[in-house]
Design an enzyme around this catalytic site. Structure first.
Site: not given
Ligand code: ATR
Length: 525
Positions: A258, A312, A353
């Site tokens: 990332s 998450k 996602d």
């Protein structure tokens, strides 16, 4: 201006000269720190001459002979180290760095070095430093205050980060309390992976300097970033006081792609931002402490965070706790992978996602989401990745069957999202238009494994593999060979990053540039 300094830690003249040339020649370092404690076989005068010749007169020369108690290389006592510095003084360093502890306990240090202090013409400025390789000293503030009170020009404090929150202290020291610049310039570094932001963001917060190493793992302190990474990956030259801070929260995090993908996108679009890895240990408290800490410091200009394993779910819980807005599907999935900050105290959460996967599929199939209604989909796996895919595809009206090795997990997920469940060993006879692998089967290094026997594939299927390393898994290779449309995990990875970038910046993401970064990284290994 914050200097970017490279420590020279070589023991022979040839090696040291080669490093110096790389650092101040092509590498573009502004400063060189000659570690005399390592450079016992090096002609220091020649080293300085080469720095001046290659880097030009503006290149800053720092010298130090580090105390072994604070990371020095050889068992040199105080008197020997001070003698090294005094001997090297006529070569004309701009700065000499002495440990605060040495300065205080060693009268020779003060007696011999004080007459040499000054600004230019054979005199140097003094950096007084403290290093703790074991952890954070209990009294960072007191050490800094004590250092400031000495006749030094620069205050340096370095410790091993105990958590990512140690960066906050570094930033506060660099920029000064209440935003008032500190009386003396500061070097404040948290060592180790968690402290990486203190190195990269030193320029944003006005530190005197940050260090970078010539080569990975060649640095004189853990967590040091290479000069090339600092300049190219972390956008050193573009960082300024206004630069927005972005990052990815996870653990482990150093192998995340990332930072490369988002920094490249920011460069391409001239976004005033920099994106750093943020290592946060598992657990809700460490996660919340960092995000809360960042929000309590609006001057940090945190604009957007990616969130990955294992945080998450923590991101969703945090948003609920602070009353942040959560995208409905992210709530249903139970996982947020993107935090968007709007000003200091407004934060929202998304899950890019599922959207990344859905959009990658739609593009490959050349259709829009309404055409997915009623389409039979087989999803292999029932873990976290599966959950996002199941929610996303059910949201488009797909008719989903979940196949999983542990059947009960498939059943639970299916019940929640209104799908059917089957054991994974029945996947051989599946009948679906779209097949999605969310298991890790086929992932590097087990590249010959496949979650679905080749005979189960038919040429009118669309096959999507969430695995992206290797880019072409055995499943995709076999599917491609019989004419199926294939979608790789790379497509999804790029698309979820595209959606993050767009939600943070409001700009169209440079998708091709981002994709190239990922493909380059994956093909390099
Ligand atoms: P993720 O968040 O990446 O989805 P996960 O929650 O650990 O990771 O889920 C991994 C998925 O891959 C699960 O569906 C797992 O099956 P089980 O629920 O039976 O554990 C599946 N998986 C991983 N390795 C597998 C293997 N060797 N054979 C079959 N399924 C496997």
């Amino acid at each position: 201006m914050t200097l970017l300094a490279v420590p020279i830690t070589r023991g022979t003249t040839d090696e040291a000269m080669a490093d110096i040339r790389r650092a101040v020649g092509g590498g573009g370092a502004d400063a060189v720190e000659l570690r005399l404690d390592y450079m016992t076989g090096v002609d220091v005068a020649e080293a300085v001459a080469v720095i001046r010749e290659v880097g030009g007169a503006k290149t800053t020369v720092i010298m130090t002979a580090r105390d072994p108690a604070e990371g020095g290389q050889w068992r040199l006592d105080d008197a020997q180290r001070i003698a090294m510095l005094v001997k090297a003084a006529p070569t004309g360093p701009d700065y000499v760095d002495v440990e605060l502890a040495t300065w205080r306990r060693c009268p020779e240090a003060r007696r011999e070095l004080t007459p040499l202090l000054g600004d230019g013409r054979g005199r140097f400025r003094l950096i007084l430093s403290s290093h703790d390789f074991d952890g954070r000293p209990a009294d960072v503030e007191a050490i800094v205050a004590a250092t400031e009170a000495e006749p030094c020009h620069v205050v340096k404090i370095v410790w091993r980060a105990e958590s990512v929150c140690d960066n906050f202290t570094c930033f506060e020291l660099m920029r000064g309390r209440q935003g008032r610049a500190p009386e003396k310039p500061v070097i404040a570094i948290a060592m180790g992976e968690a402290g990486l932001p203190s190195r990269v963001l030193a320029k944003k917060f006005g530190a005197f300097l940050s260090f970078a190493s010539i080569e990975a793992d060649a640095g004189s302190a853990p967590g040091q970033v290479t000069l090339g990474e600092m300049k190219h990956l972390y956008r050193w030259d573009a960082i300024r006081p206004t630069t927005g801070v972005y990052g990815v929260i996870g653990c482990p995090i150093m192998h995340s792609m990332s930072p490369a993908i988002h920094n490249a996108a920011m460069s391409e679009c001239d976004v005033d931002g920099v994106y750093v890895p943020l290592r946060i240990e598992p657990g809700y408290e460490p996660f919340a402490a960092f995000v809360r800490g960042a929000m309590d410091r609006p001057w940090m200009d945190v604009r957007g965070l990616s969130v990955t394993i294992p945080h998450k779910e923590n991101a969703l819980r945090f948003l609920d706790e602070v009353g942040g807005e959560v995208e409905p599907l992210a709530r249903k999935i139970g996982a947020v992978n993107t935090l968007v900050f709007d000003g200091a105290d407004t934060v929202g959460g998304l899950n890019t996602d599922y959207a990344g996967a859905r959009d990658a599929l739609l593009e490959a199939m050349g259709c829009d989401r309404s055409e997915l209604t009623g389409v039979p989909v087989a999803i292999l796996g029932a873990g976290g990745a599966s959950r996002a895919l199941v929610a996303g595809l059910r949201d488009c009206g797909c008719d989903v069957t979940i196949y999983n090795r542990t059947f009960s997990r498939a059943e639970t997920l299916a019940a929640e999202f209104g799908c059917r469940a089957e054991p994974l060993d029945r996947a051989g006879s599946l009948k679906a238009k779209i097949v999605v692998n969310t298991t890790s089967i086929g992932m590097h290094p087990n590249v010959e494994a496949t979650p679905l026997p080749g005979e189960a594939l038919r040429r009118d299927m669309v096959v999507f593999d969430n695995v992206y390393n290797p880019m072409e898994t055995r499943l995709l290779r076999e599917a491609g060979a019989i004419g199926c449309l294939t979608v790789s995990g790379v497509d999804m990875f790029v698309r979820q990053a595209v959606a993050q970038f767009e939600s943070w910046t409001g700009r169209q993401a440079p998708r091709e540039v981002m994709r190239r970064v990922v493909v380059d990284r994956l093909t390099r290994h």
